[in-house]
Motif scaffolding. Structure first.
Motif, PDB file in Angstrom:
ATOM      1  N   ARG A  56       0.798  -1.221   0.000  1.00  0.00           N
ATOM      2  CA  ARG A  56       0.000   0.000   0.000  1.00  0.00           C
ATOM      3  C   ARG A  56       0.832   1.272   0.000  1.00  0.00           C
ATOM      4  N   THR A  57       2.078   1.203   0.435  1.00  0.00           N
ATOM      5  CA  THR A  57       2.847   2.438   0.601  1.00  0.00           C
ATOM      6  C   THR A  57       4.176   2.447  -0.139  1.00  0.00           C
ATOM      7  N   GLY A  58       4.644   1.303  -0.609  1.00  0.00           N
ATOM      8  CA  GLY A  58       5.974   1.230  -1.180  1.00  0.00           C
ATOM      9  C   GLY A  58       6.040   1.658  -2.636  1.00  0.00           C
ATOM     10  N   VAL A  59       7.274   1.875  -3.095  1.00  0.00           N
ATOM     11  CA  VAL A  59       7.570   2.091  -4.504  1.00  0.00           C
ATOM     12  C   VAL A  59       8.113   0.775  -5.051  1.00  0.00           C
ATOM     13  N   ILE A  60       7.367   0.162  -5.965  1.00  0.00           N
ATOM     14  CA  ILE A  60       7.709  -1.155  -6.494  1.00  0.00           C
ATOM     15  C   ILE A  60       7.725  -1.075  -8.014  1.00  0.00           C
ATOM     16  N   PRO A  92     -12.884   1.039 -13.785  1.00  0.00           N
ATOM     17  CA  PRO A  92     -12.801   2.446 -13.379  1.00  0.00           C
ATOM     18  C   PRO A  92     -11.785   2.656 -12.262  1.00  0.00           C
ATOM     19  N   ILE A  93     -11.110   3.788 -12.298  1.00  0.00           N
ATOM     20  CA  ILE A  93      -9.981   3.996 -11.394  1.00  0.00           C
ATOM     21  C   ILE A  93     -10.408   3.968  -9.926  1.00  0.00           C
ATOM     22  N   ALA A  94     -11.574   4.504  -9.595  1.00  0.00           N
ATOM     23  CA  ALA A  94     -12.022   4.479  -8.199  1.00  0.00           C
ATOM     24  C   ALA A  94     -12.284   3.044  -7.742  1.00  0.00           C
ATOM     25  N   VAL A  95     -12.824   2.222  -8.644  1.00  0.00           N
ATOM     26  CA  VAL A  95     -13.067   0.813  -8.321  1.00  0.00           C
ATOM     27  C   VAL A  95     -11.743   0.080  -8.157  1.00  0.00           C
ATOM     28  N   THR A  96     -10.794   0.352  -9.050  1.00  0.00           N
ATOM     29  CA  THR A  96      -9.473  -0.277  -8.963  1.00  0.00           C
ATOM     30  C   THR A  96      -8.778   0.090  -7.661  1.00  0.00           C
ATOM     31  N   ARG A  97      -8.857   1.365  -7.296  1.00  0.00           N
ATOM     32  CA  ARG A  97      -8.196   1.814  -6.052  1.00  0.00           C
ATOM     33  C   ARG A  97      -8.799   1.116  -4.836  1.00  0.00           C
ATOM     34  N   ALA A  98     -10.120   1.056  -4.783  1.00  0.00           N
ATOM     35  CA  ALA A  98     -10.780   0.410  -3.644  1.00  0.00           C
ATOM     36  C   ALA A  98     -10.414  -1.071  -3.578  1.00  0.00           C
ATOM     37  N   ALA A  99     -10.374  -1.738  -4.739  1.00  0.00           N
ATOM     38  CA  ALA A  99     -10.020  -3.151  -4.766  1.00  0.00           C
ATOM     39  C   ALA A  99      -8.572  -3.366  -4.337  1.00  0.00           C
ATOM     40  N   ALA A 100      -7.688  -2.480  -4.756  1.00  0.00           N
ATOM     41  CA  ALA A 100      -6.282  -2.606  -4.379  1.00  0.00           C
ATOM     42  C   ALA A 100      -6.095  -2.411  -2.871  1.00  0.00           C
ATOM     43  N   HIS A 101      -6.804  -1.447  -2.299  1.00  0.00           N
ATOM     44  CA  HIS A 101      -6.769  -1.309  -0.840  1.00  0.00           C
ATOM     45  C   HIS A 101      -7.324  -2.572  -0.178  1.00  0.00           C
ATOM     46  N   GLY A 102      -8.348  -3.158  -0.799  1.00  0.00           N
ATOM     47  CA  GLY A 102      -8.894  -4.403  -0.268  1.00  0.00           C
ATOM     48  C   GLY A 102      -7.885  -5.531  -0.283  1.00  0.00           C
ATOM     49  N   ASP A 160      -5.678  -5.026   2.686  1.00  0.00           N
ATOM     50  CA  ASP A 160      -6.370  -5.455   3.904  1.00  0.00           C
ATOM     51  C   ASP A 160      -6.405  -6.976   4.012  1.00  0.00           C
ATOM     52  N   ALA A 161      -6.659  -7.638   2.878  1.00  0.00           N
ATOM     53  CA  ALA A 161      -6.757  -9.101   2.889  1.00  0.00           C
ATOM     54  C   ALA A 161      -5.429  -9.755   3.221  1.00  0.00           C
ATOM     55  N   ALA A 216      -4.601 -16.538 -12.102  1.00  0.00           N
ATOM     56  CA  ALA A 216      -5.448 -15.424 -11.686  1.00  0.00           C
ATOM     57  C   ALA A 216      -6.268 -14.860 -12.844  1.00  0.00           C
ATOM     58  N   ALA A 217      -7.374 -14.246 -12.498  1.00  0.00           N
ATOM     59  CA  ALA A 217      -8.210 -13.535 -13.464  1.00  0.00           C
ATOM     60  C   ALA A 217      -7.717 -12.104 -13.615  1.00  0.00           C
ATOM     61  N   GLY A 218      -8.211 -11.411 -14.641  1.00  0.00           N
ATOM     62  CA  GLY A 218      -7.779 -10.045 -14.885  1.00  0.00           C
ATOM     63  C   GLY A 218      -8.897  -9.027 -14.806  1.00  0.00           C
ATOM     64  N   ASN A 219     -10.033  -9.407 -14.208  1.00  0.00           N
ATOM     65  CA  ASN A 219     -11.184  -8.497 -14.179  1.00  0.00           C
ATOM     66  C   ASN A 219     -11.226  -7.623 -12.940  1.00  0.00           C
ATOM     67  N   GLY A 220     -10.098  -7.526 -12.236  1.00  0.00           N
ATOM     68  CA  GLY A 220     -10.044  -6.657 -11.067  1.00  0.00           C
ATOM     69  C   GLY A 220      -8.945  -7.085 -10.131  1.00  0.00           C
ATOM     70  N   ALA A 221      -8.422  -6.130  -9.378  1.00  0.00           N
ATOM     71  CA  ALA A 221      -7.314  -6.421  -8.462  1.00  0.00           C
ATOM     72  C   ALA A 221      -7.717  -7.372  -7.348  1.00  0.00           C
ATOM     73  N   GLY A 222      -9.000  -7.392  -6.995  1.00  0.00           N
ATOM     74  CA  GLY A 222      -9.451  -8.126  -5.821  1.00  0.00           C
ATOM     75  C   GLY A 222      -9.178  -9.607  -5.833  1.00  0.00           C
ATOM     76  N   VAL A 223      -8.982 -10.208  -7.026  1.00  0.00           N
ATOM     77  CA  VAL A 223      -8.731 -11.651  -7.066  1.00  0.00           C
ATOM     78  C   VAL A 223      -7.435 -12.021  -6.347  1.00  0.00           C
ATOM     79  N   HIS A 224      -6.547 -11.058  -6.145  1.00  0.00           N
ATOM     80  CA  HIS A 224      -5.278 -11.339  -5.479  1.00  0.00           C
ATOM     81  C   HIS A 224      -5.372 -11.212  -3.957  1.00  0.00           C
TER      82      HIS A 224
END
Length: 454
Positions: free
Chosen positions: A70-74, A93-103, A106-107, A150-158
């Motif tokens: 969430r905070t690093g430069v990779i 959408p970028i807002a959806v991607t951001r929320a999923a990435a934060h998720g 958290d996971a 993995a699927a590519g329809n959203g960051a949340g699959v990870h």
């Protein structure tokens, strides 16, 4: 061009065979290294030989990996740059991607806690537990190496597979070539946090080498459509996360108007691209006014470029969007189009199109149409009666049921092809730490062994 290299036991591996990754507008922005089958075999053999990290270091490393993710430069990108690029590639959408990435972050932080609800109360997590002196079950791994296609329809699959690391598995991740950035960022974060090269690898491949990943690993999680479900139907080593075909059922004891927000949210949240988005709404009564109200609400969503913070709808190259619309037109034959295939494609510039919602009204609960799932807000609305029974509701990842009928809830929970049942005012994308997605991952990864010691 961003370089996205494989990550094997010995570190980064840049191959001669590389695939150009483009945005949904067709702009090339990254090169992805594709590893051959032999490299896959050698990598997974090395992972199998490695002894798992002890439990406490694993837990500490997962917590630190969540922070770094969430905070690093990779790979030269901070979190914001990664989110922007992943959104442009995937069309989410970028807002959806951001929320999923934060998720995902958290996971990863909660991965150790997430596996605990799956462990039987009577089982010990370690043979050293005092209970085993008198004899007990010990919860143990079914294998050593776990593969993820993995699927590519959203960051949340990870967000799910790091639970395998929490359980001591070594994990081989084959990212979707549609969106490889999230997997690459997460594997790098895990390694920076303390996991070794053998613990978690990143193996972009073509389809031939992807088959080798599944063959070489002990167990595998594979995402895909019905064709993938059918391919692995007889392989007990493979757990397929296939189509969601989520549904909402409202019985006559409730007024659908009280749940219109829930219905629209279930259809359009997450860009309508997730397996938990509702593909069908069934109503015990006349569904026409309900369908008209849903269509009115969904038609008000404005098509926008992916990078616009207000964007709700996914984007695709115009040719891909048109192909999806043509496919919908074929599937919708005989249905009444309130928002039909002819209005789905909405150009938003640069050769890119947003996918507008589609709403079709059915005269009967045709299971074949109710289970047509497309990667944008697309819903089928139909009448339902007690005589129809459970047949139109089968093969559903989630069913939100709004009813006073306890017997109907019992029947849905007892139906083997329905994974999750939400009663009342809960949209189909609802999630909480104690709710399994499609069963707990640990149900698949773990087993109980009898053990007793002096």
């Amino acid at each position: 061009m961003v370089g996205i290299d494989a990550l094997g036991p010995d570190g980064e591996y840049r191959t001669r065979n590389r695939q150009v990754i483009a945005t949904t507008a067709g702009t090339p922005i990254a090169e992805l290294s594709l590893v051959p089958p032999l490299y896959v075999t050698r990598t997974i053999n090395a992972q199998r030989k490695a002894v798992p990290l002890p439990a406490v270091p694993r837990e500490d490393a997962l917590a630190e990996a969540a922070r770094i993710f969430r905070t690093g430069v990779i790979g030269g990108m901070d979190f914001a740059a990664y989110v922007a690029l992943a959104s442009r590639i995937s069309g989410v959408p970028i807002a959806v991607t951001r929320a999923a990435a934060h998720g995902v972050g958290d996971a990863v932080a909660d991965a150790v806690d997430a596996v605990r609800p799956a462990r039987p109360v009577g089982a010990a997590g370690d043979w050293r537990d005092e209970r085993t002196r008198a004899g007990a079950a010990v919860w143990t791994r079914r294998g050593e190496v776990f593969a993820v296609l993995a699927a590519g329809n959203g960051a949340g699959v990870h967000g799910t597979w790091p639970q395998a690391l929490a359980l001591g598995y070594r994990v081989a991740v084959r990212p979707s070539r549609r969106e490889p950035l999230t997997g690459h960022r997460l594997v790098n974060a895990l390694r920076q946090a303390g996991f070794r090269g053998e613990d978690v690898t990143f193996l972009p491949t073509d389809h031939r080498a992807a088959d080798e990943i599944v063959r070489a690993a002990d167990l595998a999680l594979v995402y895909g459509g019905q064709d993938v479900v059918d391919k692995y139907a007889d392989d007990p080593r493979v757990w397929v996360n296939g189509p969601g075909r989520a549904k909402i059922l409202i019985t006559a004891s409730h007024d659908w108007r009280d749940y219109l927000d829930l219905i629209v949210d279930s259809i359009a949240n997450l860009g309508g691209m997730a397996c938990v988005n509702a593909t069908a709404v069934l109503y015990e009564g006349d569904p026409a006014p309900l369908a008209a109200a849903v269509a009115e609400r969904l038609s008000a969503i404005e098509p926008m470029p992916t990078e616009d913070e207000r964007a709700v709808l996914p984007t695709q190259p115009v040719a891909t969007a048109r192909a999806l619309a043509d496919h919908l037109a074929v599937k919708a034959a005989g249905a009444t189009a309130l928002l039909g295939a002819d209005q789905v494609v909405a150009a938003v510039g640069d050769g890119c199109a947003a996918l507008r919602p589609a709403v079709h009204l059915l005269s009967e609960p045709d299971a074949d149409k109710l289970n047509v799932e497309l990667p944008f807000p697309c819903v089928w609305i139909a009448p339902w009666s007690r005589d129809d029974g459970l047949e139109p509701l089968r093969k559903s990842l989630v069913i939100t049921v709004i009813t006073d009928d306890d017997g109907l809830v019992d029947a849905l929970l007892g139906e083997p092809t329905v994974s999750n049942v939400y009663r009342g005012n809960r949209p189909t994308p609802y999630s909480a730490p104690g709710i399994p997605h499609d069963g707990f991952l640990a149900d698949f990864l773990m087993r109980n062994k009898g053990f007793v010691r002096d």
